[in-house]
Design a protein around this motif. Structure first.
Motif, PDB file in Angstrom:
ATOM      1  N   ASP A  19      91.135   3.543  14.163  1.00  0.00           N
ATOM      2  CA  ASP A  19      90.863   2.100  14.262  1.00  0.00           C
ATOM      3  C   ASP A  19      90.716   1.536  12.852  1.00  0.00           C
ATOM      4  O   ASP A  19      90.089   2.160  11.999  1.00  0.00           O
ATOM      5  CB  ASP A  19      89.566   1.907  15.066  1.00  0.00           C
ATOM      6  CG  ASP A  19      89.177   0.444  15.174  1.00  0.00           C
ATOM      7  OD1 ASP A  19      90.067  -0.422  15.078  1.00  0.00           O
ATOM      8  OD2 ASP A  19      87.972   0.179  15.358  1.00  0.00           O
ATOM      9  N   THR A  20      91.294   0.344  12.625  1.00  0.00           N
ATOM     10  CA  THR A  20      91.160  -0.239  11.278  1.00  0.00           C
ATOM     11  C   THR A  20      90.412  -1.567  11.262  1.00  0.00           C
ATOM     12  O   THR A  20      90.103  -2.084  10.199  1.00  0.00           O
ATOM     13  CB  THR A  20      92.537  -0.467  10.601  1.00  0.00           C
ATOM     14  OG1 THR A  20      93.333  -1.295  11.451  1.00  0.00           O
ATOM     15  CG2 THR A  20      93.241   0.841  10.330  1.00  0.00           C
ATOM     16  N   ASN A  21      90.144  -2.150  12.450  1.00  0.00           N
ATOM     17  CA  ASN A  21      89.467  -3.457  12.424  1.00  0.00           C
ATOM     18  C   ASN A  21      88.109  -3.452  13.131  1.00  0.00           C
ATOM     19  O   ASN A  21      87.552  -4.504  13.442  1.00  0.00           O
ATOM     20  CB  ASN A  21      90.374  -4.551  12.994  1.00  0.00           C
ATOM     21  CG  ASN A  21      90.718  -4.290  14.459  1.00  0.00           C
ATOM     22  OD1 ASN A  21      90.369  -3.238  14.992  1.00  0.00           O
ATOM     23  ND2 ASN A  21      91.362  -5.244  15.095  1.00  0.00           N
ATOM     24  N   ASP A  23      87.168  -2.713  16.153  1.00  0.00           N
ATOM     25  CA  ASP A  23      86.982  -3.073  17.568  1.00  0.00           C
ATOM     26  C   ASP A  23      86.870  -1.834  18.470  1.00  0.00           C
ATOM     27  O   ASP A  23      86.806  -1.955  19.691  1.00  0.00           O
ATOM     28  CB  ASP A  23      88.089  -4.020  18.050  1.00  0.00           C
ATOM     29  CG  ASP A  23      89.465  -3.373  18.046  1.00  0.00           C
ATOM     30  OD1 ASP A  23      89.581  -2.196  17.605  1.00  0.00           O
ATOM     31  OD2 ASP A  23      90.434  -4.023  18.482  1.00  0.00           O
ATOM     32  N   TRP A  25      89.059   0.408  19.007  1.00  0.00           N
ATOM     33  CA  TRP A  25      90.377   0.806  19.517  1.00  0.00           C
ATOM     34  C   TRP A  25      91.237   1.224  18.351  1.00  0.00           C
ATOM     35  O   TRP A  25      91.353   0.468  17.373  1.00  0.00           O
ATOM     36  CB  TRP A  25      91.093  -0.428  20.096  1.00  0.00           C
ATOM     37  CG  TRP A  25      90.897  -0.692  21.523  1.00  0.00           C
ATOM     38  CD1 TRP A  25      89.728  -0.912  22.161  1.00  0.00           C
ATOM     39  CD2 TRP A  25      91.943  -0.829  22.497  1.00  0.00           C
ATOM     40  NE1 TRP A  25      89.963  -1.178  23.475  1.00  0.00           N
ATOM     41  CE2 TRP A  25      91.311  -1.132  23.700  1.00  0.00           C
ATOM     42  CE3 TRP A  25      93.339  -0.723  22.459  1.00  0.00           C
ATOM     43  CZ2 TRP A  25      92.021  -1.330  24.883  1.00  0.00           C
ATOM     44  CZ3 TRP A  25      94.041  -0.925  23.625  1.00  0.00           C
ATOM     45  CH2 TRP A  25      93.396  -1.211  24.823  1.00  0.00           C
ATOM     46  N   GLY A  26      91.889   2.340  18.475  1.00  0.00           N
ATOM     47  CA  GLY A  26      92.868   2.705  17.470  1.00  0.00           C
ATOM     48  C   GLY A  26      93.979   1.666  17.434  1.00  0.00           C
ATOM     49  O   GLY A  26      94.197   0.950  18.408  1.00  0.00           O
ATOM     50  N   ASP A  27      94.684   1.567  16.304  1.00  0.00           N
ATOM     51  CA  ASP A  27      95.740   0.559  16.204  1.00  0.00           C
ATOM     52  C   ASP A  27      96.893   1.063  15.345  1.00  0.00           C
ATOM     53  O   ASP A  27      96.822   2.150  14.755  1.00  0.00           O
ATOM     54  CB  ASP A  27      95.167  -0.763  15.667  1.00  0.00           C
ATOM     55  CG  ASP A  27      94.153  -0.533  14.552  1.00  0.00           C
ATOM     56  OD1 ASP A  27      94.508   0.176  13.595  1.00  0.00           O
ATOM     57  OD2 ASP A  27      93.007  -1.045  14.644  1.00  0.00           O
ATOM     58  N   ARG A  72      96.149  -5.772  21.034  1.00  0.00           N
ATOM     59  CA  ARG A  72      95.030  -4.904  20.671  1.00  0.00           C
ATOM     60  C   ARG A  72      95.469  -3.758  19.764  1.00  0.00           C
ATOM     61  O   ARG A  72      94.667  -3.171  19.053  1.00  0.00           O
ATOM     62  CB  ARG A  72      94.348  -4.354  21.924  1.00  0.00           C
ATOM     63  CG  ARG A  72      93.450  -5.396  22.577  1.00  0.00           C
ATOM     64  CD  ARG A  72      92.963  -4.951  23.945  1.00  0.00           C
ATOM     65  NE  ARG A  72      94.041  -5.026  24.927  1.00  0.00           N
ATOM     66  CZ  ARG A  72      93.854  -4.849  26.246  1.00  0.00           C
ATOM     67  NH1 ARG A  72      92.650  -4.559  26.717  1.00  0.00           N
ATOM     68  NH2 ARG A  72      94.874  -4.953  27.084  1.00  0.00           N
TER      69      ARG A  72
END
Ligand code: TEU
Ligand code: CA
Length: 543
Positions: A19-21, A23, A25-27, A72
């Motif tokens: 996850d980078t933001n 939230d 969730w991985g992205d 997402r």
């Protein structure tokens, strides 16, 4: 058709990778950020499980739109960056095409629900009284495989969740749509495809099944090979790397799916070897793995596929399977040894190896003991089914904890730090507590780690054509402690001995005798050869 025999595929479950933001969730940006790690590991392709817009009832296997990215996970621009950055490192992306069914949130299904004839014909609707489904088939996630729509006075088929409606492949318009989707992603720079449960697309007769759950009427169905040939040919993806997920399939069918002459797929996933710990074929009843059965299945599939010039995808782990060290290995004293042994057992067989994220660092089952910690629709459904069948909460949770698909879906363990370096927020699915001791950072720093061993296996495949192209023959067939096989290409030979037990095991011929007879130890998870195999030992000898 190009061969992919010397390639290695790494499977990413994007939601749980990086996850980078914040939230939870991985992205896509997270995958891009970890490309150097993957390039260093040495893999050639990344198979991403579905990142399309989806209600996420089944974590993206319920697709609502096949032509864009779920916000997402990021934007199409993020995807372009990922493709370009991967390409720079010689890595190609494979997309996961869920073409047996769509989400009921897909536009096509919504139009069908509104009574639009064209789109009703995209799915499998049947007339019938509200009390009696058209057949007695069972959904793979539990409960009936048909759902009644009062407004239409019709039932629709869903082999999986009620929100995953099966597509009608008999309709050429459906096939034309799917071909278009493949062309679209090929043009975007996607290098290969994994096809979800693709051997279920051709339904045969709609008849009650009094011996099983209905699968014999739609598995490897009458037109499946014809359909595959058609979409592969017409969409122009022949020659790209493709793999079909084959549910309850046969060797004969897998030969046809993957023999280059047939122009269907590059290779197939089959699952028989991952059912040897199902008691009477039931996933939800516990049993120690039957080693004899495991050996027989490998021998039959490996030798059988070779004979028919088919090609296997070889693997232990994916997002549907509990972690392999927890299942066939050891999570205690022999954690490292067993993880390496299991890796070698698969990577040196005849086939293209797949590594599922975290497998290369020896990640283990989540061991969540409270049903509220689980997110997987199948686990939650079966929790209710087992309770209704009279099992106590404790017995039920013992089964769910061992068998749940969420075991493999916990976030990737990058560091020993808080949230394992996966996110700064709250992960969508809990972390495994053991990230403090099992993580990529630690594994990367250790030349004797599981990760280092995986790198070595990948490097060897690139160096030794025998691993990619050699024949295979199974040995020690009567010895249930040991999986053993020989590979051969021209004059070159390789022997692989794997002890699947936490105690010592004897071989017909001692590794020491092999050494005396001119064989050389190539690889292993213990220092020098001994007269027998130590717990979970793997020895690889070459001549
Ligand atoms: O899985 C197909 C399948 O039949 C099984 O692997 C199933 O998920 C389960 O293990 C039965 O016990 C594929 C995908 O890999 C899976 O994640 C999806 O849920 C399923 O198809 C539906 O699209
Ligand atoms: Ca995110």
């Amino acid at each position: 058709m190009t061969s992919f025999h010397d390639k290695v595929v790494y499977q990413i479950y994007p939601k749980s990778f990086q996850d980078t933001n914040g939230d939870g969730w991985g992205d896509l940006k997270g995958i891009t950020a970890r490309l150097d790690y993957l390039a260093d590991l040495g893999v050639d392709y990344l198979w991403l499980t579905p990142i399309f817009p989806s209600p996420q009832r089944d974590n993206g296997y319920d697709v609502a739109d096949y032509r864009t990215v779920d916000p997402r996970f990021g934007t199409m621009a993020d995807l372009d960056t990922l493709i370009a950055e991967a390409d720079k490192r010689g890595i190609g992306l494979m997309f996961d095409m869920v073409f047996n069914h769509t989400s009921t949130a897909h536009d096509w299904f919504q139009k069908a629900l509104s009574g639009d004839e064209k789109y009703m014909n995209y799915y499998i609707f049947r007339d019938g009284a509200p009390e009696t489904p058209p057949t007695n088939w069972q959904s793979k996630f539990g409960g009936p495989a048909w759902e009644y729509v009062p407004k239409l006075k019709k039932w629709y088929l869903h082999l999986f969740d009620v929100t995953q409606a099966d597509l009608n492949w008999e309709n050429p318009e459906v096939r034309a749509e799917l071909k278009d989707i493949l062309r679209f992603w090929k043009e975007k720079g996607i290098k290969g495809f994994r096809f979800d449960v693709v051997n279920l697309i051709s339904k045969g007769e709609y008849r009650d099944d009094f011996e099983g759950d209905g699968r014999r009427f739609y598995t490897d169905g009458p037109r499946v090979h014809e359909f595959l040939k058609e979409i592969v040919h017409d969409s122009g993806i022949d020659g790209m790397i493709t793999v079909g997920e084959m549910s309850s399939t046969t060797i004969d069918n897998c030969i046809r799916y993957s023999n280059p002459k047939e122009h269907e797929l590059s290779m197939t996933f089959s699952f028989h070897h991952l059912k040897v710990d199902y008691k009477n074929g039931d996933k939800w009843s516990l049993m120690a793995p039957d080693m004899h059965a495991l050996k027989e299945i490998f021998a039959k599939w490996q030798e059988g596929m070779e004979e028919g010039n088919g090609w296997n995808a070889v693997f232990w782990c994916n997002h549907d399977q509990p972690r392999i060290v927890s299942r066939f290995g050891d999570t205690g004293k022999y954690w490292r040894e067993s993880a390496k042994m299991l890796a070698a057992a698969i990577h040196l067989m005849r086939g293209t190896p797949y590594i599922y994220q975290g497998e290369e660092i020896g990640m283990t089952n989540a061991d969540f003991t409270d049903i509220r910690a689980y997110r997987d629709v199948e686990s939650i459904n079966y929790h209710d089914i087992l309770r209704k069948n009279g099992k106590s909460e404790e017995e039920t949770m013992k089964i769910i904890t061992a068998c749940s698909r969420d075991n493999s879906r916990t976030p990737m363990q990058w560091t020993a730090g808080e949230k394992a370096g996966f996110t700064t927020g709250t992960p969508w699915l809990g972390l495994n507590k053991n990230h403090e001791t099992i993580n990529a950072e630690q594994e990367s720093a250790d030349g004797n780690s599981i990760l280092s061993f995986y790198k070595e296996l990948i490097r060897l495949r690139k160096e030794m054509p025998l691993i990619a192209e050699g024949t295979i023959h199974f040995l020690e067939r009567e010895n249930d402690d040991v999986l053993a096989y020989e590979r051969q290409l021209g004059e070159e030979r390789l022997l692989v001995f794997c002890n699947f037990r936490p105690q010592e095991a004897d071989l017909q011929e001692s590794p020491l005798t092999y050494e005396k007879n001119g064989w050389q130890k190539l690889l292993g998870n213990y220092p020098e050869c001994r007269a027998n195999l130590r717990p979970y030992e793997v020895v690889v000898l070459k001549k």
